[in-house]
Design an enzyme around this catalytic site. Structure first.
Site, PDB file in Angstrom:
ATOM      1  N   HIS A 134       0.809  -1.228   0.000  1.00 15.98           N
ATOM      2  CA  HIS A 134       0.000   0.000   0.000  1.00 15.98           C
ATOM      3  C   HIS A 134       0.838   1.272   0.000  1.00 15.98           C
ATOM      4  O   HIS A 134       0.346   2.332  -0.396  1.00 15.98           O
ATOM      5  CB  HIS A 134      -0.920   0.053   1.229  1.00 15.98           C
ATOM      6  CG  HIS A 134      -2.013  -0.959   1.219  1.00 15.98           C
ATOM      7  ND1 HIS A 134      -2.872  -1.110   0.153  1.00 15.98           N
ATOM      8  CD2 HIS A 134      -2.394  -1.887   2.141  1.00 15.98           C
ATOM      9  CE1 HIS A 134      -3.732  -2.087   0.421  1.00 15.98           C
ATOM     10  NE2 HIS A 134      -3.456  -2.573   1.613  1.00 15.98           N
ATOM     11  N   ASP A 182      -3.267 -10.428  -2.421  1.00 17.70           N
ATOM     12  CA  ASP A 182      -3.815  -9.894  -1.163  1.00 17.70           C
ATOM     13  C   ASP A 182      -5.264  -9.435  -1.412  1.00 17.70           C
ATOM     14  O   ASP A 182      -5.602  -9.036  -2.531  1.00 17.70           O
ATOM     15  CB  ASP A 182      -2.955  -8.709  -0.714  1.00 17.70           C
ATOM     16  CG  ASP A 182      -3.297  -8.204   0.682  1.00 17.70           C
ATOM     17  OD1 ASP A 182      -2.552  -8.568   1.617  1.00 17.70           O
ATOM     18  OD2 ASP A 182      -4.276  -7.462   0.829  1.00 17.70           O
ATOM     19  N   HIS A 221      -6.683  -6.855  -0.506  1.00 16.82           N
ATOM     20  CA  HIS A 221      -6.760  -5.408  -0.762  1.00 16.82           C
ATOM     21  C   HIS A 221      -5.979  -5.063  -2.022  1.00 16.82           C
ATOM     22  O   HIS A 221      -4.962  -5.687  -2.330  1.00 16.82           O
ATOM     23  CB  HIS A 221      -6.171  -4.636   0.428  1.00 16.82           C
ATOM     24  CG  HIS A 221      -6.844  -4.940   1.724  1.00 16.82           C
ATOM     25  ND1 HIS A 221      -6.314  -5.799   2.665  1.00 16.82           N
ATOM     26  CD2 HIS A 221      -8.042  -4.504   2.224  1.00 16.82           C
ATOM     27  CE1 HIS A 221      -7.149  -5.873   3.704  1.00 16.82           C
ATOM     28  NE2 HIS A 221      -8.199  -5.103   3.458  1.00 16.82           N
ATOM     29  N   ASP A 223      -5.238 -12.368   3.519  1.00 18.93           N
ATOM     30  CA  ASP A 223      -6.463 -11.829   4.097  1.00 18.93           C
ATOM     31  C   ASP A 223      -7.690 -12.063   3.212  1.00 18.93           C
ATOM     32  O   ASP A 223      -8.796 -11.641   3.566  1.00 18.93           O
ATOM     33  CB  ASP A 223      -6.309 -10.334   4.453  1.00 18.93           C
ATOM     34  CG  ASP A 223      -5.483  -9.561   3.445  1.00 18.93           C
ATOM     35  OD1 ASP A 223      -5.226 -10.104   2.344  1.00 18.93           O
ATOM     36  OD2 ASP A 223      -5.087  -8.420   3.747  1.00 18.93           O
TER      37      ASP A 223
HETATM   38 ZN   LIG Z   1      -4.459  -6.879   2.689  1.00 25.66          ZN
END
Ligand SMILES: [Zn+2]
Length: 391
Positions: free
Chosen positions: A170, A207, A209, A294
């Protein structure tokens, strides 16, 4: 646990060349998977999901599944260094790196973790811990590349897995974000290009996200293919199918925003129908994976329904893909990103290892306990990605 673990399986670096810490050739040719641990024990904040217990949970699961025994073909790479400043600054601005050091110094003075952006904390050791995480990724790239130059058989080239934190996908070139301090996978990609002459790098980010930081760093770059599968509509709200890269990099960013409740079937369809064909067209020289966990159904931060065997299948497919691509020559390095349910995290990383090794999955979970996946919507997303990218 940690000391016994290292004592049994750690293979200290025996040779140094051009600054790289390399295993002896006999170890490189014998191994089928190399992992490097950068657990960042001092990077911890009470109650935060991105906690120091994550890496020990993974190591315990690896041990439980026999993946730390010498006979497993899995070797731990030890003795590597923190990422050197020039390697970090291939991705991050000098002022950002200096600011991270100052934040760690401030945390040390105040004797507590400090908040950087509302979700990302910094402790006294965060700056050095983040550099060690990136160093683990670099060391694995060095060793996997060295192994690929020792063997004509791509399937004999060991994969790399960095059991590292804090995560990286991120954060931006100038900004921490979403628990991430340094872009580990981006630093590894630039290192592969500049130190090993591997011009074309593919990054698959599974992931849950969107890997917005990695995307932002490479969105102008036609030599880095970035593919992210993620849950649509959750943090950080980016990663729409229409985000395809900019300028010369147009087409080298592929986003697969999957609907909530997507799981095993969706992820394998995404891999087979988009990731693999895009890789075949791009012809990378190395495959990197931002391996977050996740998207597991147990994870508290999101709403996909992958299970441990999903990551077994993804690990297996990733290694086969790296082996099949002529210029990739078996070169695959995976890096830990998210994953916040400790049991799911450990079991899923262990299953990734088993998949890479070509061994059976170790997952007794009954998938009938999960909700049906929205496969019609998933297929719409995959069709749209294929249409946008001409796959
Ligand atoms: Zn994540």
């Amino acid at each position: 646990m940690r000391a016994a673990h290292s004592g049994n399986t750690g293979v200290a670096a025996a040779a140094q060349s051009s600054g790289a810490v390399l295993l002896p050739p006999a170890s490189l040719t014998a191994a089928r998977l190399l992992y490097a641990t950068a657990g960042a024990a001092g990077h911890d904040s009470p109650g935060h999901p991105e906690c120091a217990a994550r890496v020990p949970a993974i190591l315990e699961a690896l041990e439980t599944h026999g993946l730390t025994a010498r006979s497993s073909g899995v070797l731990e790479l030890t003795g590597f260094s923190a990422a050197p400043r020039p390697a970090v600054q291939l991705v991050h601005a000098a002022g950002y790196v200096a600011g991270l050091e100052r934040a760690s110094a401030t945390s040390a003075e105040r004797e507590r973790a400090i908040d950087l952006d509302g979700s990302t904390y910094c402790t006294a050791s965060t700056s050095s811990d983040a550099c060690l995480a990136a160093g683990a990724a670099i060391a694995l790239v060095d060793n996997v590349v060295a192994a690929s130059r020792l063997s004509a058989d791509p399937s004999a080239v060991p994969a790399g897995f960095a059991v590292c934190r804090p995560p990286g996908h991120h954060c931006l070139a100038n900004e921490p974000m979403g628990f991430c301090l340094l872009g580990n996978v981006a630093i590894a990609a630039r290192h592969a290009q500049t130190q090993h002459g591997l011009q074309r790098v593919m990054i698959f980010d599974w992931d849950v996200h969107h890997g917005n930081g990695t995307q932002a760093i490479f969105e102008h770059d036609p030599d880095v293919l970035f593919i992210s599968s993620h849950q649509a509509g959750i943090y950080p709200s980016t990663g729409k199918a229409s985000e395809v890269g900019t300028g010369d990099g147009e087409g080298a960013t592929i986003n697969l925003p999957l609907p909530g409740d997507s799981g095993h079937e969706a992820m394998l369809a995404a891999f087979d129908e988009v990731v693999a064909p895009a890789a075949q067209r791009f012809q990378p020289d190395i495959l990197l994976v931002s391996a977050g966990y996740d998207a597991h159904w147990r994870d508290p931060l999101a709403g996909l329904q992958c299970r441990s065997s999903t990551f077994h299948a993804l690990g297996h497919r990733a290694k086969l893909l790296a082996d099949e691509l002529p210029s990739c020559r078996g070169r695959l390095v995976m890096l830990l990103e998210g994953g916040y349910d400790l049991k799911a995290l450990g079991e899923s990383v262990a299953n990734t290892f088993l998949g890479v090794l070509g061994e059976a999955a170790a997952d007794n979970f009954n998938p009938a306990l999960l909700r049906d996946e929205p496969m019609d919507k998933v297929q719409q997303v995959l069709r749209e990605a294929r249409r946008v990218h001409g796959l």
